[in-house]
Design an enzyme around this catalytic site. Structure first.
Site, PDB file in Angstrom:
ATOM      1  N   SER A   1       0.833  -1.197   0.000  1.00  0.00           N
ATOM      2  CA  SER A   1       0.000   0.000   0.000  1.00  0.00           C
ATOM      3  C   SER A   1       0.872   1.253   0.000  1.00  0.00           C
ATOM      4  O   SER A   1       1.630   1.462  -0.947  1.00  0.00           O
ATOM      5  CB  SER A   1      -0.953  -0.058   1.198  1.00  0.00           C
ATOM      6  OG  SER A   1      -2.052   0.776   1.027  1.00  0.00           O
TER       7      SER A   1
ATOM      8  N   ASP B   1      -9.158  -4.376  -5.692  1.00  0.00           N
ATOM      9  CA  ASP B   1      -8.606  -3.596  -4.585  1.00  0.00           C
ATOM     10  C   ASP B   1      -9.320  -2.251  -4.493  1.00  0.00           C
ATOM     11  O   ASP B   1      -9.295  -1.468  -5.437  1.00  0.00           O
ATOM     12  CB  ASP B   1      -7.109  -3.367  -4.813  1.00  0.00           C
ATOM     13  CG  ASP B   1      -6.385  -2.893  -3.567  1.00  0.00           C
ATOM     14  OD1 ASP B   1      -6.978  -2.100  -2.806  1.00  0.00           O
ATOM     15  OD2 ASP B   1      -5.231  -3.310  -3.363  1.00  0.00           O
TER      16      ASP B   1
ATOM     17  N   HIS C   1      -7.775  -5.724  -0.441  1.00  0.00           N
ATOM     18  CA  HIS C   1      -6.611  -4.853  -0.549  1.00  0.00           C
ATOM     19  C   HIS C   1      -5.323  -5.655  -0.436  1.00  0.00           C
ATOM     20  O   HIS C   1      -5.086  -6.321   0.570  1.00  0.00           O
ATOM     21  CB  HIS C   1      -6.677  -3.803   0.554  1.00  0.00           C
ATOM     22  CG  HIS C   1      -5.571  -2.804   0.533  1.00  0.00           C
ATOM     23  ND1 HIS C   1      -5.117  -2.210  -0.623  1.00  0.00           N
ATOM     24  CD2 HIS C   1      -4.820  -2.275   1.545  1.00  0.00           C
ATOM     25  CE1 HIS C   1      -4.157  -1.365  -0.325  1.00  0.00           C
ATOM     26  NE2 HIS C   1      -3.943  -1.392   0.979  1.00  0.00           N
TER      27      HIS C   1
END
Length: 561
Positions: free
Chosen positions: A237, A502, A530
């Site tokens: 991320s 995602d 995610h």
């Protein structure tokens, strides 16, 4: 318990968040062969050869036991333009020493995302144990709290001592999902300005020095202190932004880099906000469509239509009046409901059952479980044996470790703070500070209001809360970064992992980032949620083959859920 200040910042935190929550317990990493000494760094001169940086690059980490792992401290300059001014950050570092003698290649450095997630906690919570055997045999698994985050000294905070949640101007009224009137917009601007002012008052001297480019320079100092000639790195991320910045500044110092849940640096604030909003809207639609397959009889409706209808009713109901919440006089409003829905989209396999139960309770008039989901408090982790303050480096031992290095850096009083000036969890302050500094935002409020209607049309409440959440950055100190395509000539092939569904870092950003890297490789995970590494055996295998043997991933490679 939900308080009024927390509720008024729900949308802000959600809109800014590119979180690594889903990946914290999913860290599977890899190992590989080191290769020869890099020919040069990104720039014309190697930072390690700069006389004013040698004392930082020359540090030798002093490892001390902390629970089941080892901890040390790394000293880095607060301002790389003036590294000799005596102002520094002291960063805690944790290591799971897992490499097998005779097989050891070096270290693999992890970043769990955020911005604002703590790397030391990742190691403490078993990040290394979740990694593949081949990786652990060849690498020590390392992570750190970035500058301003967690146990970093100094650390960011957006509230004065003793009032971590206090925001000037807060009252019990719930902000509307779409501020349409002049009064509503003035209130939204006042709330955002109060948050920014609170951060400036509490962390002012730090705010210009917590950007990702500086954190990436810290990562290179850590690489040197670990004794690795080239960096092996896994970032989830926001950790992909940190990795991308490192690759741009030090392309020839990269050995292997995995970027999972990609953030595309070429997007501006509005493109990022709208893309993420659409991602969350689509993820909630997928929840309604696939709930029966994942949750079974526990779904809050017998059909996708019933689930969608329930969610729509709850949004309308909470927009009129908050649902009752145990131990809260304010209840669950529409903004908190949107947060609960969105934050439940990160790991469907582990979150959708709790969301279904909470929606069912809310349909009966009780918002308590949804409120817990909105604040991330639905399942506080049980403390592991020995998982107390001794598990992480305490301030005293961290300072000792730093003083024992060969860096010549002087931690000094400016690194230290009274224990009550920074909340135990400063992830929200870090999330705001780093995102606002990294991503340029317009100064004119009308630009945000002009973005509301297109965002509402494209993504409904997820779009409007996303736009209003960006208002806090309107009055933030401007950083030097601008939207740009990756410039990392000379970097070896980087592996980008993109999850098709995602919501937080949409798949299109992974496709774009892989194309921007010279020789960039894309691994697709065909699933909702995610990030992918650590959630799927096929993804894990491909990633670890790359980390261990530098095995390339062929174009078009995909893994099914």
């Amino acid at each position: 318990m939900i308080t009024a200040p927390t509720r008024r910042r729900q949308a802000l935190v959600l809109a800014l968040a590119v979180l690594g929550v889903a990946s914290l317990g999913a860290c599977t990493a890899g190992s590989g062969q080191d290769g020869s000494r890099p020919r040069s760094s990104a720039g014309p001169a190697d930072p390690a050869d700069r006389p004013d940086l040698r004392r930082f690059y020359g540090q030798k980490l002093v490892w001390k036991p902390c629970g089941d792992h080892l901890c040390a401290s790394l000293t880095v300059p607060m301002d790389y333009a003036r590294p000799g001014n005596g102002k520094t950050f002291l960063l805690p570092v944790a290591k799971a020493a897992t490499a097998v003698p005779g097989k050891r290649v070096g270290s693999v450095v992890l970043n769990p995302g955020g911005p604002g997630e703590r790397g030391v906690r990742l190691i403490r919570d078993g990040g290394a144990d979740a990694m593949g055997r081949g990786v652990r045999e060849r690498f020590d698994v390392v992570s750190f709290d970035p500058r301003g985050v967690g146990e970093s000294r100094p650390a960011l905070t957006c509230a004065p001592a003793g009032s971590a949640d206090a925001t000037p101007g807060d009252d019990a009224s719930a902000p509307p999902l779409v501020p349409r009137t002049d009064t509503e917009r003035a209130d939204a601007l006042a709330d955002a300005r109060a948050t920014a002012d609170g951060c400036r008052k509490a962390s002012g001297p730090l705010l210009a020095h917590v950007g990702t480019d500086d954190a990436a320079r810290d990562l290179d100092v850590l690489r040197a202190a670990l004794g690795d000639r080239r960096l092996t790195y896994v970032g989830w991320s926001y950790g992909t932004s940190l990795g991308t910045s490192y690759a741009e500044q030090f392309p020839r110092r990269v050995r292997a880099m995995v970027l999972d849940g990609a953030v595309d640096p070429s997007l501006d604030w509005r493109q990022r906000t709208l893309g993420q909003a659409i991602g969350f809207r689509d993820a909630v639609e997928e929840y309604a469509a696939s709930c029966a397959d994942v949750v079974g009889d526990g779904c809050p409706g017998a059909t996708p239509e019933e689930i969608r209808g329930l969610i729509d009713r709850l949004v309308e109901r909470t927009s009129r009046e908050p649902l009752p919440v145990d131990d809260s006089e304010y209840g669950l409003d529409a903004a908190a409901l949107v947060s609960a829905l969105s934050l439940s989209m990160y790991t469907p396999e582990s979150q959708w059952a709790a969301l279904s139960e909470a929606l069912g309770a809310a349909d009966g008039g009780d918002g308590t479980k949804l409120a817990a989901l909105a604040t991330g408090e639905e399942e506080p982790p049980d403390a592991e044996p020995g998982a107390d303050s001794a598990t992480e480096p305490d301030a005293e031992s961290s300072a000792d470790s730093a003083t024992d290095t060969d860096s010549g850096a002087e931690p000094g009083a400016e690194q230290s703070e009274p224990a009550d000036t920074v909340p135990e969890d400063n992830s929200e302050a870090a999330l705001i500070a780093i995102n606002c500094l990294d991503v340029p935002h317009p100064l004119d409020a009308q630009t945000y209001w002009d973005a509301l209607a297109p965002a509402e049309k494209a993504a409904g409440a997820y779009g409007t809360t996303g736009v209003t959440g960006e208002l806090v950055c309107k009055d933030w100190p401007a950083g030097p970064k601008r939207p740009h395509r990756v410039n990392a000539a000379g970097v070896p092939p980087v592996l980008v992992v993109g999850t098709a569904g995602d919501p937080a870092t949409p798949y299109a950003e992974a496709v774009s980032l892989a194309r921007q890297f010279p020789g960039g490789m894309l691994l697709t995970f065909e699933a909702p949620g995610h990030t992918g590494y650590g959630r799927n055996p096929c993804v894990d295998r491909k990633v670890e083959e790359y980390l261990i043997r530098l095995t390339k991933v062929r174009p078009g490679t995909a893994c099914a859920a």
